[in-house]
Design a protein around this motif. Structure first.
Motif, PDB file in Angstrom:
ATOM      1  N   HIS A 176       8.233  11.229  -1.510  1.00 24.67           N
ATOM      2  CA  HIS A 176       9.565  11.193  -2.130  1.00 24.67           C
ATOM      3  C   HIS A 176      10.593  12.051  -1.400  1.00 24.67           C
ATOM      4  O   HIS A 176      11.781  11.806  -1.525  1.00 24.67           O
ATOM      5  N   ASP A 177      10.176  13.030  -0.612  1.00 27.19           N
ATOM      6  CA  ASP A 177      11.122  13.866   0.132  1.00 27.19           C
ATOM      7  C   ASP A 177      11.196  13.515   1.610  1.00 27.19           C
ATOM      8  O   ASP A 177      11.759  14.268   2.400  1.00 27.19           O
ATOM      9  N   SER A 178      10.649  12.377   1.991  1.00 37.72           N
ATOM     10  CA  SER A 178      10.561  12.010   3.404  1.00 37.72           C
ATOM     11  C   SER A 178      11.667  11.034   3.801  1.00 37.72           C
ATOM     12  O   SER A 178      11.778   9.942   3.243  1.00 37.72           O
ATOM     13  N   THR A 179      12.463  11.427   4.797  1.00 36.29           N
ATOM     14  CA  THR A 179      13.487  10.511   5.300  1.00 36.29           C
ATOM     15  C   THR A 179      12.842   9.368   6.081  1.00 36.29           C
ATOM     16  O   THR A 179      13.373   8.259   6.105  1.00 36.29           O
ATOM     17  N   ILE A 195       0.841  -1.202   0.000  1.00 34.22           N
ATOM     18  CA  ILE A 195       0.000   0.000   0.000  1.00 34.22           C
ATOM     19  C   ILE A 195       0.872   1.246   0.000  1.00 34.22           C
ATOM     20  O   ILE A 195       0.612   2.203  -0.719  1.00 34.22           O
ATOM     21  N   PHE A 196       1.930   1.233   0.786  1.00 35.00           N
ATOM     22  CA  PHE A 196       2.836   2.375   0.853  1.00 35.00           C
ATOM     23  C   PHE A 196       3.530   2.581  -0.487  1.00 35.00           C
ATOM     24  O   PHE A 196       3.649   3.707  -0.975  1.00 35.00           O
ATOM     25  N   ASN A 197       3.954   1.514  -1.105  1.00 35.35           N
ATOM     26  CA  ASN A 197       4.634   1.600  -2.394  1.00 35.35           C
ATOM     27  C   ASN A 197       3.709   2.158  -3.479  1.00 35.35           C
ATOM     28  O   ASN A 197       4.154   2.907  -4.348  1.00 35.35           O
ATOM     29  N   TYR A 198       2.432   1.818  -3.412  1.00 31.31           N
ATOM     30  CA  TYR A 198       1.468   2.344  -4.392  1.00 31.31           C
ATOM     31  C   TYR A 198       1.403   3.874  -4.330  1.00 31.31           C
ATOM     32  O   TYR A 198       1.262   4.538  -5.341  1.00 31.31           O
ATOM     33  N   PHE A 199       1.531   4.424  -3.123  1.00 36.59           N
ATOM     34  CA  PHE A 199       1.439   5.872  -2.920  1.00 36.59           C
ATOM     35  C   PHE A 199       2.798   6.524  -2.670  1.00 36.59           C
ATOM     36  O   PHE A 199       2.864   7.659  -2.209  1.00 36.59           O
ATOM     37  N   VAL A 200       3.886   5.846  -2.935  1.00 39.16           N
ATOM     38  CA  VAL A 200       5.212   6.310  -2.534  1.00 39.16           C
ATOM     39  C   VAL A 200       5.564   7.686  -3.097  1.00 39.16           C
ATOM     40  O   VAL A 200       6.329   8.430  -2.476  1.00 39.16           O
ATOM     41  N   GLY A 201       5.014   8.063  -4.212  1.00 37.44           N
ATOM     42  CA  GLY A 201       5.299   9.377  -4.789  1.00 37.44           C
ATOM     43  C   GLY A 201       4.955  10.521  -3.851  1.00 37.44           C
ATOM     44  O   GLY A 201       5.557  11.596  -3.922  1.00 37.44           O
ATOM     45  N   ARG A 202       4.023  10.296  -2.958  1.00 39.43           N
ATOM     46  CA  ARG A 202       3.643  11.332  -1.993  1.00 39.43           C
ATOM     47  C   ARG A 202       4.741  11.585  -0.967  1.00 39.43           C
ATOM     48  O   ARG A 202       4.743  12.608  -0.300  1.00 39.43           O
TER      49      ARG A 202
END
Length: 120
Positions: A98-101, A89-96
């Motif tokens: 992209h700047d998060s450590t 589920i996280f990978n599906y939305f990972v673009g959101r």
């Protein structure tokens, strides 16, 4: 290894595929079995195979699941290990993220844990 106390139970939701806004192909993809149960993998399959607008109930379910995963990550940003479904589920939305450590480290922990489990 995945921590058993941090992995959520497989969550299912009943929904109706008779929405007048859903296309015939969306309704067919939602009726993969007759149970009407929606889980993460099924919702992701529907989302990935939907052309055009995603069914409102499927989109809402995915957003709710993502919010729960993100909440768990924020509560333990340096140690939480995603389950396979949580990673999906996280990978599906990972673009959101992209700047998060926090997201970057969570993905690294998942793959490290996944590789460790595969080699045992």
């Amino acid at each position: 290894m995945f921590a058993s106390n941090t992995s959520p139970r497989a969550r299912t939701r009943q929904y109706s595929s008779s929405s007048s806004t859903a296309s015939m192909s969306q309704r067919d993809s939602m009726d993969l079995d007759n149970s009407g149960a929606l889980d993460i993998q099924r919702a992701l399959d529907i989302a990935r195979n939907t052309e055009g607008d995603l069914d409102h109930y499927v989109a809402k379910y995915l957003e709710e699941q993502l919010a729960e995963v993100w909440h768990r990550l924020e509560s333990r940003p340096n140690s939480y290990v995603l389950s396979k479904d949580e990673f999906a589920i996280f990978n599906y939305f990972v673009g959101r993220y992209h700047d998060s450590t926090v997201a970057e480290k969570a993905i690294a922990r998942f793959w490290s844990s996944y590789q460790d489990n595969a080699s045992s």
